[in-house]
Scaffold this active site. Structure first.
Site, PDB file in Angstrom:
ATOM      1  N   SER A   1      40.925  42.516  39.494  1.00 51.36           N
ATOM      2  CA  SER A   1      41.055  43.962  39.297  1.00 51.36           C
ATOM      3  C   SER A   1      42.264  44.264  38.432  1.00 51.36           C
ATOM      4  CB  SER A   1      41.200  44.678  40.643  1.00 51.36           C
ATOM      5  OG  SER A   1      41.539  46.046  40.446  1.00 51.36           O
ATOM      6  N   HIS A   2      42.251  45.441  37.815  1.00 51.05           N
ATOM      7  CA  HIS A   2      43.417  45.918  37.084  1.00 51.05           C
ATOM      8  C   HIS A   2      44.592  46.183  38.025  1.00 51.05           C
ATOM      9  CE1 HIS A   2      40.786  46.269  33.672  1.00 51.05           C
ATOM     10  NE2 HIS A   2      41.757  46.739  32.917  1.00 51.05           N
TER      11      HIS A   2
END
Ligand SMILES: Nc1ncnc2c1ncn2[C@@H]1O[C@H](COP(=O)(O)OP(=O)(O)O)[C@@H](O)[C@H]1O
Ligand SMILES: Nc1ncnc2c1ncn2[C@@H]1O[C@H](COP(=O)(O)OP(=O)(O)O)[C@@H](O)[C@H]1O
Ligand SMILES: [Mg+2]
Ligand SMILES: [Mg+2]
Ligand SMILES: [Mg+2]
Ligand SMILES: [Mg+2]
Lengths: 126, 206, 126, 206
Positions: free
Chosen positions: C10-11
Site C-alpha cells: 500500500s501507499h
C-alpha cells in the site's frame, strides 16, 4: 457549496487512518471521516464511532459509508437506522478502492447517486 | 407463564454465568472457523449488561430490554453486537405495555427479534449462523399453546448441534466454504446459552 | 507443509499494518508480509520493501501480492522482474478484501491458482 | 552525433537543474489532477541521481544509465519511479558495447525505453501520460537521418503541450475522467525537461 462526505469504517483504526492519508494527499475539499476499531481501539467496529464520523462528515449533499468486512456493515446500517439520517448510504464496494474513487468524484462536485454508481464498476487497472 | 422484571433479570444473569463460564470454549469455536473473539465479545458484552442492569431500577421489562440492547450494541465490537443488540431492541418494542409478559407476548417478542436479526445480517436459515437456533425456537413457541422449559432447552440444543454439519454462508466462517463443515457455529452456541437460561427461568415457575 | 504467502502493498504503512492485524486475528499459519509507504515511510511505494516482503513470505507454494493503487502495481511487477521469482504473482483484486479471502484460503492449503481464482469473484455481501 | 559518458552526465545535470527549478510547478500540476507529489518525487529522484553519478567514475554510458535507473527505481516512490527507472534500465541494456552512442543507437535506446514504459504502465498513446511525449520523440528519431537539437526540443514541447487537451485514461488523473481535460500532464512536463536537456547537449555539439 459542500461536497458529499465519506466515512471509512474498518475493523482496524490504522487501516482507516492510512486510507484517509492516501485520499487526503489527492483530495482536499471533501470531508473524509474515519471509524476504525472498537471503542477501545481493538480489532472490531463501533456504532458510536460510526455515528460520530457521520455527524462530522454530514452536509446536505449526503454521506457515503465504506466498510471492510460483513460485521462492519451491520454496524453501519445500525448507525444510520438509530439516528435516522437522510442521504446517508452504505456502499457495497471495496473499502480503499471504493473510497478513493468516491473522494475524487466528490471533489469535483458529483452527487451521492453518481458517486455510488461509479463505485460499482471499479476495476484494478487504471 | 409470565415474565416480570425480576425474572428477566434472572434470565440475563443465568445467561451471563454460562457465557463467562464458557468464554474460552466460545473463543475456541470461533478460532476454528472465525476470528477467535466470540467468547471475548460475548463475555464483555454480557458483563456490561449485568453491571448496568444490576445497578439500575426498572419498572418495565421494555426499559430493561432496551438497556440490554444498547449495551450490547455499543460494547461488543463483533457481529454478535449488532445482532443480539437488534434482537433485544425489537423485544423491547414488542413487550411495551404488555407486561408482565405472557406466552403470546414472548412469542411475538422472539419472532420480532428474529426478524430483526434476519434484516440486520441478511442470513437465511441453514447458513450456519445463530438464525439456525432462533428460527426453531420461534417455531416452537408458535406451535405450542403452552411452552415448557424442557422443550425449549431441547429444541435450542438440537438446533445448536445441527449447525455442526452445515456449511457457512454468512459471517467469517463463510470464507472457509466446505471447510466450515464439522464445526459448531459459535453464535449458535451463545444463543443456546440464552435459551437454555430462559428455559431454566420458565421451569422454575412451572 | 507451508502455505501460499501473502504480501500486502500500500501507499500507506498504516494501511498494511492494519490489514495484517485483521487477517492475523483469523489466520495463523500463513505468512502475511507487508510493504507500505516509501523507504522513509511517506505516502508512496518502495520496490525494496516489496522485495524484502516477498523474500520473507516465500516458500515453494508461492506468494500472492495485493496492492492498492496503480503505481503500487508497477513497483510490484518490477520487484518480481528484477529478482526473477517463480510462483510469485500480482493479483488484481481489492487490497483488503482480496487479501482476506486469500489468507483464509491459503490457511486451508489451497494452491496459488485456486486462491487467485477465488479473489476474482469477490462481492461485498458475506 | 555522439554521446559519451561526459555528455550523458551533462544531459543528466541539465535535466536535474530544470527539475529542481520547476519543482513547485510540477507539484502544482500534479495537485490539479493527481496527488501533488510529482515535483517532490522527481526532485528527490534526480538529486539522488546527481549525487550518485557525480561521485562515481564511469567507463561506460551503459553503467551510468544503470545507476540512474536503480536510483530512480529505489528513490522516487511514485509512478514516475518505476516508469523512468524502467526507461533508463532498457537504455542501459541497448547501449551496451555500442559506445559512444551514435544516432542509431540513441534511436534504439529510446525506442526500447518507450517499450519498457508501455509494458510497465500499460498505457496507450493519448492516455495523457508521459507516453504522449516519448512516442513522438521516438518517431522523430526514426523519421530523420540526422537529429537536430532544435527539432527534438520542438517536438517534445509540442507533445507535452498537447496533453492539456486530452482526457486521462491512466494514472491518478484517470479518476477525474473529463475533469482532467484542460490540465497539462505532470509526467509529460518532466519528460519534456529530459528531452529539452538532451536537445541542448545535442545542440552544443552541432
Ligand atoms: N450475517 C450474519 N447473520 C446472522 N448471524 C451472523 C452473521 N454473521 C455472523 N453471525 C453470527 O455471529 C457469530 C460471530 O460473532 P462474533 O465472533 O462475535 O463476531 P465477528 O464474526 O464479527 O468476530 C457467528 O458465529 C454467527 O452465529
Ligand atoms: N500507467 C501509466 N503509464 C504511463 N505513465 C503513467 C502511468 N501512471 C502515471 N503515469 C505518469 O506518471 C505521472 C505521475 O507521476 P508521480 O506523480 O511521480 O506518481 P504518482 O501518480 O504515483 O504520484 C503522470 O503525470 C503520468 O505522466
Ligand atoms: Mg468472531
Ligand atoms: Mg471479530
Ligand atoms: Mg503524483
Ligand atoms: Mg504519489
Amino acid at each position: 457549496m459542500s461536497n458529499v462526505g465519506i466515512v471509512l469504517i474498518s475493523h482496524s483504526l490504522k487501516v482507516v487512518e492510512g486510507i484517509q492519508e492516501i485520499i487526503q494527499q489527492a483530495v482536499h475539499n471533501v470531508p473524509i471521516e474515519i471509524a476504525g476499531g472498537t471503542d477501545d481501539n481493538k480489532i472490531g467496529t463501533s456504532v458510536q464511532k460510526i455515528i460520530n464520523a457521520i455527524v462530522k462528515a454530514y452536509s446536505e449533499k449526503g454521506v457515503l459509508l465504506f466498510y471492510d468486512l460483513g460485521s462492519a456493515k451491520m454496524n453501519a446500517d445500525l448507525a444510520i437506522e438509530l439516528y435516522g439520517y437522510e442521504n446517508v448510504k452504505v456502499v457495497n464496494a471495496p473499502l480503499l478502492e471504493g473510497a478513493y474513487v468516491a473522494a475524487v468524484e466528490s471533489s469535483i462536485g458529483k452527487s451521492l447517486e453518481e458517486i455510488e454508481q461509479s463505485t460499482q464498476t471499479i476495476t484494478k487497472d487504471s | 407463564m409470565k415474565l416480570d422484571v425480576q425474572q428477566v433479570l434472572n434470565w440475563l444473569e443465568k445467561t451471563n454465568e454460562k457465557i463467562q463460564m464458557n468464554k474460552e470454549y466460545l473463543t475456541s469455536l470461533d478460532r476454528a472457523i472465525g476470528d477467535g473473539d466470540h467468547g471475548i465479545n460475548m463475555s464483555r458484552g454480557f458483563q456490561e449488561v449485568i453491571d448496568k442492569t444490576s445497578t439500575t431500577t426498572y419498572t418495565s421489562v421494555s426499559d430493561l430490554f432496551k438497556d440490554v440492547a444498547m449495551t450490547l450494541l455499543s460494547k461488543v465490537g463483533g457481529a454478535s453486537g449488532p445482532l443480539y443488540g437488534t434482537a433485544f431492541l425489537k423485544m423491547s418494542m414488542i413487550v411495551k405495555n404488555r407486561e408482565p409478559i405472557d406466552k403470546k407476548t414472548l412469542e411475538d417478542a422472539l419472532e420480532s427479534a428474529l426478524e430483526g436479526i434476519l434484516q440486520r445480517g441478511k442470513a437465511n436459515l441453514n447458513d450456519k449462523t445463530l438464525v439456525d437456533v432462533w428460527t426453531p425456537v420461534v417455531d416452537l413457541l408458535k406451535d405450542k399453546e403452552v411452552i415448557k422449559g424442557s422443550e425449549l432447552e431441547e429444541v435450542s440444543k438440537n438446533a445448536m448441534e445441527s449447525t455442526k454439519e452445515r456449511m457457512a454462508k454468512k459471517g467469517r466462517a463463510a470464507y472457509l466454504k466446505e471447510r466450515s463443515i464439522g464445526h459448531l457455529d459459535p453464535g449458535s452456541v451463545s444463543s443456546y446459552y440464552l435459551f437454555a437460561s430462559l428455559a431454566e427461568v420458565l421451569s422454575e415457575e412451572e
